[in-house]
Design an enzyme around this catalytic site. Structure first.
Site, PDB file in Angstrom:
ATOM      1  N   ASP A   1     -23.427 -73.683  27.544  1.00  0.00           N
ATOM      2  CA  ASP A   1     -23.909 -73.108  26.279  1.00  0.00           C
ATOM      3  C   ASP A   1     -24.892 -74.064  25.598  1.00  0.00           C
ATOM      4  O   ASP A   1     -24.658 -74.559  24.493  1.00  0.00           O
ATOM      5  CB  ASP A   1     -22.722 -72.802  25.363  1.00  0.00           C
TER       6      ASP A   1
ATOM      7  N   SER B   1     -23.947 -72.116  14.639  1.00  0.00           N
ATOM      8  CA  SER B   1     -24.046 -72.255  16.092  1.00  0.00           C
ATOM      9  C   SER B   1     -25.387 -72.859  16.490  1.00  0.00           C
ATOM     10  O   SER B   1     -26.427 -72.543  15.906  1.00  0.00           O
ATOM     11  CB  SER B   1     -23.903 -70.882  16.758  1.00  0.00           C
TER      12      SER B   1
ATOM     13  N   HIS C   1     -25.957 -69.368  23.652  1.00  0.00           N
ATOM     14  CA  HIS C   1     -25.479 -68.053  23.195  1.00  0.00           C
ATOM     15  C   HIS C   1     -26.270 -67.529  22.002  1.00  0.00           C
ATOM     16  O   HIS C   1     -26.237 -66.333  21.706  1.00  0.00           O
ATOM     17  CB  HIS C   1     -23.969 -68.092  22.893  1.00  0.00           C
TER      18      HIS C   1
END
Length: 812
Positions: free
Chosen positions: A667, A762, A624
């Site tokens: 992801d 992330s 992502h």
């Protein structure tokens, strides 16, 4: 008056068969509880020759001079010590190269069936009258005595059932007016359960709906984190129903692919449960036995009654947890949290901890008031130890086999005397590795009930120049015979060290004086390099090379052989991480370059995501992070950074040449660098896990990143946080993430909140320490906010994608 019984008149008695005797020696060992590194100071003992554990078990069963309750096996000395005592009535000490085996039947304080095999130490009747000794003749002349019934266990004044009475164990009493009475012995949890079944050890293996249970050591059809080897005190055997996570009753994963887990139908025992210990009106430890009446949380919210479901629905009710003392709305700790807590009457705040006065400062506590408590010592960062490590004050808390250390102030699972009070100058802080008794190196008691203690996974500080191999060695290649250093446990060591760590000369392996031995000789171990009297490790001892010594009173000892300094291995930072226990929101600033695989992904020179170096040319990150990717020329990978706002000398800036997304839309993504990273002490790859490896629940892992700190501290500096892994079964409960977590994802975090990854973290790593290296187990993926209570972070599991990762790197 009690009715007439065989206890008052002569009657033929059924001879007791010792049910723990089995036909096979392998089965016989199942009736023992073993503890590595433990020794008993037994007064009634015999030293016997023994070539194996099975040989020693047979000798214990054959012993006739006393009842053998335990034996010790010394493998290097080929010796058995059979003993009449066990750890219930004799001090336990730590010792090298020994395994203590104790007969399970003599450790139990519960009965099976009518208690004919009960060998516990309860010595009073149901009415509280003390039992008369079985060998005594006053106030009552017994019909059952140790002489007449030598196999009935009629010791001291302990309750027994020598005549197979259907009402259970009994004893003659010390009351002249009451000849005998029955004892109140709880049932063993093999056919039924007490409380919530946390100690259930039966063999039921079907769920309430009739589904078969999946074996605990299987990951099919349901992958899970309750791995038996990681939960040694939870008795996760076969596919039997168990309760390792504090549910209302035992459960299991099922063999039905459509039903992950289900409760089992275990009947409740009819006898009272074992005592959970005294109740305190103040805080002792984590408050497990707190029984006070505080009913307000630390922020002032009134507690919700445990029996009510408004404003918060929950299953932590008095009916589901009958032994947790869930009275009224009083603060309690029914699930092993760090302190007592409660659900609140505020609909916006589900639960909070309570502020309970400590017993240490409470006038209600008189326990140990005369014992001086040493001042808390601040640990200092140390990557190695000097000498024998008595001066080591670092924060390492992992043993040489990867086990977690037990706190020095704790008596669970191992009782001991090496406490901060008894050794005030030894630095016995937390569960950090120390050497309070001048052993060869720092050590600790372990949290594994089966292993009392081990040396720690620490290297010795050395002035010796580093020996860096010219080229990486292939797996299985041994170190050169002339190198006087060892790799791993030193099984392949062929150097010429010939003295022990204490400086005692080694005995020649072919000699039989001063110590006789037959297992480790040049003839029996021709491939082990047992030349002359050189230190060797023919049995793969985790503590390294050893030898028989020339000291007649010391059969063997270890040698001081240093580890060979290798080239940069994956997952092994050159700077020991801080591993702060703080709760990257709310974490702590890391030591510079202690997480050398951490990557900063930059777009137009601005940090936007994290990543992990897994080989010189490859970085793993979250897919992502790359959703709105521009041309690859806009992106660079920054390695070797600590302060992301300053250009440091250690930094390597490398453009991205290719991008690979995982084909099933997970992801997770791979970035290929335009040139290999230069491996330095500031830039080292993390290790990949084996394919489909499952991280055990409660494994302690670490996240790192430069993400949003929400005004905490450490802006721009790499932060770290310690997070325990949470089993998906728990994480998917309604009150947490409500079924959102996929099998290919894992949860980690503190359910109270305060620590989590956040925006900008992330794609970064979640690494877990395994034996001697950090393994990349997760890629930071998503969460419901940052560091919110009851909302742990979610990470993509790396192990299911290892085949794709390796194949992608191989082809490109």
């Amino acid at each position: 008056m009690l009715p007439a019984s065989p206890k008052m008149e002569h009657k033929a008695v059924v001879f007791l068969l010792l049910l723990f005797l089995k036909s096979g020696l392998g089965d016989l060992l199942d009736d023992y509880v073993n503890t590595q590194g433990a020794s008993l100071l037994s007064l009634s003992r015999k030293n016997l020759a023994g070539r194996s554990v099975e040989d020693c078990a047979a000798k214990c069963e054959e012993e006739t001079d006393f009842v053998c309750r335990a034996f010790q096996y010394h493998s290097k000395e080929q010796q058995c010590v059979v003993m009449a005592e066990n750890s219930k009535n004799t001090p336990v000490f730590r010792m090298r190269d020994v395994i203590l085996y104790e007969k399970r039947i003599y450790l139990l304080e519960c009965k099976t069936g009518n208690g004919q095999t009960y060998r516990g130490t309860t010595a009073e009747t149901k009415s509280g009258v003390t039992c008369q000794k079985w060998s005594a003749t006053s106030p009552h002349v017994p019909k059952f005595s140790p002489e007449k019934f030598p196999l009935a266990g009629l010791e001291e004044n302990y309750c027994r059932n020598p005549d197979n009475d259907e009402n259970g164990p009994w004893c003659y009493t010390t009351d002249p007016d009451k000849r005998y009475d029955y004892c109140d012995i709880p049932e063993c949890e093999d056919k039924c359960m007490h409380c919530s079944g946390e100690n259930y050890e039966g063999k039921i293996a079907k769920t309430m709906s009739g589904r078969d249970c999946q074996a605990w050591d299987s990951q099919s059809p349901h992958a899970h984190g309750y791995i038996p080897s990681k939960f040694p005190n939870k008795n996760l055997k076969m596919n039997y129903c168990r309760n390792p996570d504090g549910e209302p009753r035992p459960w299991c994963f099922t063999t039905d692919p459509q039903k992950r887990w289900e409760f089992c139908d275990i009947p409740r025992c009819t006898t009272p449960p074992p005592s959970s210990g005294p109740k305190y009106q103040c805080l002792k430890g984590t408050g497990k036995n707190y029984g006070g009446t505080v009913a307000v949380t630390e922020s002032g919210h009134t507690c919700q009654r445990w029996s009510e479901q408004t404003p918060h629905k929950h299953n932590r009710t008095p009916e589901n947890f009958p032994c947790k003392n869930l009275e009224e709305n009083y603060c309690r700790n029914p699930n092993g949290e760090k302190a007592p807590w409660c659900y609140t009457t505020n609909s916006e705040v589900r639960w909070e901890y309570c502020t309970i006065p400590s017993c240490e400062s409470s006038p209600l506590s008189t326990e140990r008031m005369d014992v001086p408590v040493p001042p808390e010592q601040t640990p200092v960062p140390q990557d190695c130890y000097h000498g024998n490590g008595q001066s080591y004050r670092g924060t390492s808390s992992t043993t040489i086999t990867g086990r977690k250390c037990q706190s020095w102030s704790s008596m669970t699972p191992h009782r001991h005397l090496k406490t901060p009070e008894n050794y005030p100058n030894a630095g016995l802080t937390m569960n950090y590795c120390r050497n309070p008794d001048a052993d060869k190196s720092p050590w600790c008691y372990t949290t594994d009930p089966r292993v009392r203690w081990e040396f720690c996974n620490l290297k010795k500080c050395s002035e010796t120049p580093e020996q860096v191999p010219a080229a990486p060695q292939a797996p299985g290649v041994e170190n050169p015979p002339e190198a006087d250093c060892m790799i791993g446990t030193g099984k392949s060591y062929r150097g010429k060290k010939a003295t022990t760590v204490a400086g005692v000369p080694c005995q020649e392996w072919a000699a039989q004086e001063p110590h006789q031995h037959s297992i480790f000789t040049p003839e029996t171990n021709p491939q082990s390099g047992l030349e002359r009297n050189y230190c060797r490790n023919p049995d793969g001892d985790v503590n390294g090379p050893w030898c028989y010594t020339m000291n007649p009173r010391k059969p063997f000892d270890y040698c001081d052989v240093p580890q060979c300094e290798s080239s940069f291995d994956c997952g092994k930072p050159k700077v020991e991480p801080k591993k702060c226990s703080g709760r990257i929101v709310g974490g702590c600033v890391s030591k510079p370059h202690s997480w050398p695989w951490q990557v900063s992904l930059r777009r137009s020179s601005r940090h936007f995501c994290g990543g992990t170096l897994i080989s010189p040319k490859w970085v793993l990150t979250a897919a992502h992070c790359l959703d709105n990717i521009l041309a690859l020329s806009f992106y660079k990978v920054i390695l070797g950074a600590h302060n992301e706002k300053v250009r440091e000398q250690s930094v390597q800036e490398i453009p991205v040449s290719r991008l690979f997304r995982e084909p099933s839309q997970a992801d997770i993504a791979l970035l290929k660098l335009s040139r290999p990273a230069i491996i330095t002490k500031e830039v080292i790859p993390a290790c990949l896990p084996p394919p489909n490896y499952m991280v055990a629940a409660r494994t302690e892992c670490y996240i790192t990143g430069w993400g949003e700190t929400q005004g905490t501290f450490g802006e721009g500096l790499l932060k770290e946080a310690h997070l325990p892994v949470i089993e998906n079964k728990v994480c998917n409960r309604n009150e947490y993430l409500d079924g959102r977590v996929k099998p290919t994802e894992l949860c980690a975090g503190h359910l109270i909140g305060g620590t989590d990854s956040c925006q900008g973290d992330s794609g970064g790593p979640l690494v877990c320490f395994e034996k001697d290296k950090y393994i990349l187990q997760g890629v930071t993926s998503w969460g419901l906010g940052c560091a919110r209570p009851n909302k742990p972070g979610v990470y993509v599991r790396v192990s299911p994608y290892v085949p794709w990762i390796e194949e992608t790197m191989r082809r490109n």
